[in-house]
Scaffold this active site. Sequence first.
Site, short mmCIF file in Angstrom:
data_model
loop_
_atom_site.label_atom_id
_atom_site.label_comp_id
_atom_site.label_asym_id
_atom_site.label_seq_id
_atom_site.Cartn_x
_atom_site.Cartn_y
_atom_site.Cartn_z
N ASP B 36 0.80 -1.22 0.00
CA ASP B 36 0.00 0.00 0.00
C ASP B 36 0.84 1.27 0.00
O ASP B 36 0.32 2.36 -0.24
CB ASP B 36 -0.96 -0.01 1.21
N ASP B 292 -13.48 34.24 -35.77
CA ASP B 292 -12.69 33.02 -35.88
C ASP B 292 -13.35 31.85 -35.17
O ASP B 292 -13.14 30.69 -35.52
CB ASP B 292 -11.30 33.28 -35.29
N GLY B 427 -7.19 18.89 -34.35
CA GLY B 427 -8.01 17.93 -35.07
C GLY B 427 -8.23 18.38 -36.50
O GLY B 427 -8.18 17.59 -37.44
N LEU B 428 -8.45 19.68 -36.68
CA LEU B 428 -8.68 20.24 -38.00
C LEU B 428 -7.45 20.07 -38.87
O LEU B 428 -7.52 19.65 -40.03
CB LEU B 428 -9.02 21.72 -37.84
S1 SF4 Z 1 -2.09 -7.17 -2.32
FE1 SF4 Z 1 -3.47 -5.42 -2.34
S2 SF4 Z 1 -3.83 -4.96 -0.20
FE2 SF4 Z 1 -2.02 -6.26 -0.28
S3 SF4 Z 1 -0.30 -4.88 -0.34
FE3 SF4 Z 1 -0.80 -5.35 -2.43
S4 SF4 Z 1 -2.19 -3.71 -3.01
FE4 SF4 Z 1 -2.11 -3.70 -0.79
#
Ligand code: SF4
Lengths: 453, 542
Positions: B36, B292, B427-428
């Site tokens: 995380d 324009d 785009g034009l």
């Molecule tokens: S598996 Fe999912 S919850 Fe576990 S560390 Fe990786 S991202 Fe985080």
Amino acid sequence: MGSSALRPVKESVDAARFPHSLPPDGLTRKGPTPVPMASTPTLPPLLRESGQREVFCGLTSIVWLHRRMPDAFFLVVGSRTCAHLVQSAAGVMIFAEPRFGTAILGERDLAGLADANEELDRVVNDLLERRPEIRTLFLVGSCPSEVIKLDLAKAAERINTRMRGRVRVVNYSGSGIETTFTQGEDGALSALVPLLPSSDEKQLLLVGTLADGVEDRFLTLFERLGVGPVRSLPPRQSTALPAVGPGTKLLLAQPFLSDTVRALERRGATRLASPYPLGVEGSRAWMAAAAAAFGVDPNLVAEVLDPLVERGRRALAPLRRQLEGKRLFLMPDSQLEIPLARFLSRECGMELVEVGTPYLDRPLMAEELALLPQGTQLSEGQDLERQLERVRAARPDLVVCGLGIANPLEAEGIATKWSIELVFSPIHGIDQAADLAELFARPLHRRQLLKWN
Amino acid sequence: MELTLWTYEGPPHVGAMRIAASMEGLHYVLHAPQGDTYADLLFTMIERRDRRPPVTYTTFQARDLGGDTAELVKRSIQQAVDRFKPEALLVGESCTAELIQDQPGALAGGMNLGVPVVNLELPAYSKKENWGAAETLYQLCRTLLREQLPAPGTPRPSPDRWRAEGRRPRVNLLGPSLLGFRCRDDIKEIRGLLGEHGIDVNVVAPMGARPADLVRLPEADANICLYPEVAGPLCSWLERQFGTPVVRTVPIGVGATRRFLAELSAVLDLEAPEANEADLRSRMPWYSRSVDSTYLTGKRVFIFADATHAIAAARIAADELGFTVVGLGTYSRELAREVRATAKELGLEALITDDYLAVEKAMGEAAPELVLGTQMERHSAKRLGIPCAVISAPLHVQDVPARYAPQMGWEGANVIFDSWVHPLMMGLEEHLIGMFRHDFEFVEGHRSHLAEGAPPRQAAAPEPALAAVAGSATAAASATLAPPTVTEGTAVWSADGEAALRKIPFFVRGKVKTNTETFARDHGVASITEEVLYDAKAHYSK
Ligand code: SF4
């Protein structure tokens, strides 16, 4: 919880099983600095840290694995965090029909496992119906799926029975409570090992994902050496699984495949001890190890590889001039730290301040450790704040680290190289040695270029 | 269980991180596994922050689960407080820790830390990032303002108390946060706008605020809810508890900025702003009226963003640029009602989803000429070959420009005019290039600078990794030299053919030559005579 739990160090338990068995024509012949291969240098005691780790989890390896096997799909069974991690690591790789995704657990799935299993089957069914081209489905466990004990092996079995061979379903865990960053590949590959057909044929098996171009180059060179047949795990097509058996010699392209190696050894294969194919020296030793195992005349090895070594060293020379004497700090991240440290110190002349690694598998690192300069400080695990204090105190010229830390260190005046690039770039082989060195020289070079007055 | 290939919003704890990282003197202890920590890169890479977010992760592992993870939590909290000495502490958990129920907030509450502690409960399996940000900001302010809560029955402060107190009116700017779209510049723009109208800014939060600043929130005469996704719940609570009126018009676009000023003046009992202020202060109204811009009339535009930016964009597109809005949607479920209402005004049904493939499908069906969206819509639009401007989070690093580029206020309107019209012009140009596709000047590769509007060449855009592959400069390349191109059956020019070719103006001669040769090859003609040249001309002019 799962076989690939962040493994405690097995202090030299297996050292005897893997004697340094480099062929006589290995590194000493024309290596940059001849060293006695079998003597382990004296390294100070390993610094073991436990505290906050700043490393991705094993889910991250999906980012390169799905590109290696375009006929496979990686389905994470996890949370929104898991989905967000994989997409953040993948960066701008956004596909019309991506080959990875997340089955995000909802509150109802947590309430009852019976429902969760049903739900998973439904999600997989929908997915496979929509994507008939998928040949292998990897069910990838995450922290939440492990904690609620959702049995993905059973799920894989169930779906396999139902699909009756149309798709093969395998499972492994990439969870952050069990695996770091590159260990996810170890999980994926060891999940494939039981599916490999058996064969007694003498063959060389390259283990670990290589960039296709780099792999082709190695195949060419092995052919010139008369080493073969050569096969790869993972293969380029998930269905073209290599066979394995007593005739199989394993040559590890990546250093983070502990479980896979052990599983392959249980199938009768033997691992060729060698440094990893990073840098001129490591790559030559790596190919030479295979050549020796296949009884290739050392003179032929020299004839084929030495011109490449010469050229590789010439290409390295200007980069060595930029890197020589520069002080390097490697934070634990990709598990490539030790081979990189070996390459950058021996071939590029860098001084090693600290070499961090998420975990140390001594048997798989034995040949690398033997090549590290005397006195190299290794650290295993991490206590982020304390490690950053050491970085600040040492003021190294370059820090190899993860994306979360790079800009903050740059802002403190310390040059960095992000390690995640190393797992996406073609860095293996003699021909790539200069490119690999350039990745580290570039941040230093850039600092010289920028002027603000 | 829901299959997700890509998600617009992260989990709710990432929203809490946005609050923590936006502020000073605040720290967040997050009970979470090591993976995380990826969320740090959202701040250090996308926002190019020069420091890590003020977050300590416990990074518990499987082997900790058997033991005492609560001890680990307490140790992490104590270490974070000792090391960072925060003025207030957020304590919470991510999805995995929610399952093991250590209740880190309650643990912290029992620790006597000497700083205010906010126990964040952000349900990871039902809520998302913006909700988490809003809840965190609200809970933080609630904790810090606990002692100031007026007794029930206290009369509401008069909105023009500033007059009685002999000072300028002052307001809070609430909601700007990291990873929000252009918040950094919006604050500066709105601060300036308020200053011109004699209004002071009391507190900006969360961006740049300290916990001590939040304690001063009730001193404002009004709260400006700049980003309802993040500040909506807090503004409502402050209104309920402290009687502070809320200005809810989000000043994005000329009309909205005018309505914003009008609402603000009414709330603060100020004189209404001059009617021609917009024309004096923004170039956008004139640019849009100038000849324009005629070609912008009725351009079909598809909009998908967070609710705030989607609603604003729809109004600007319809009212200020004369576009036809052909699709409007949002991933912000919390504000779906507001987006639905705007869509209805435009005769549309709002698309409320967080499935980007559903958005891409709707985009394709609406056949727009311009897409306004998030970085994901930029990718989808690229695949469909439609020009696109990014107007909302989630962001890519390129959506955080070095230059001053607000969305709000008068300058914001100028920026919006430029950044929406520019891709249309590209785009034009792309269209013109298409017409001259066969010109030698326009061979593949010369077009790369028009990538924004270029038709897709491949489904995937794995930029960094491929760039790295392409960048392998040294010896490997020498192994694979492509053989020279073999042109089969190249036709020969006859004398009269060549003479005719020379009469053609030099600036198209190359194109005619190539086209004629292609024609000859395709039709199996060996000798190119004058007649063949005219046959080819007729063929290509079809
Ligand atoms: S598996 Fe999912 S919850 Fe576990 S560390 Fe990786 S991202 Fe985080």
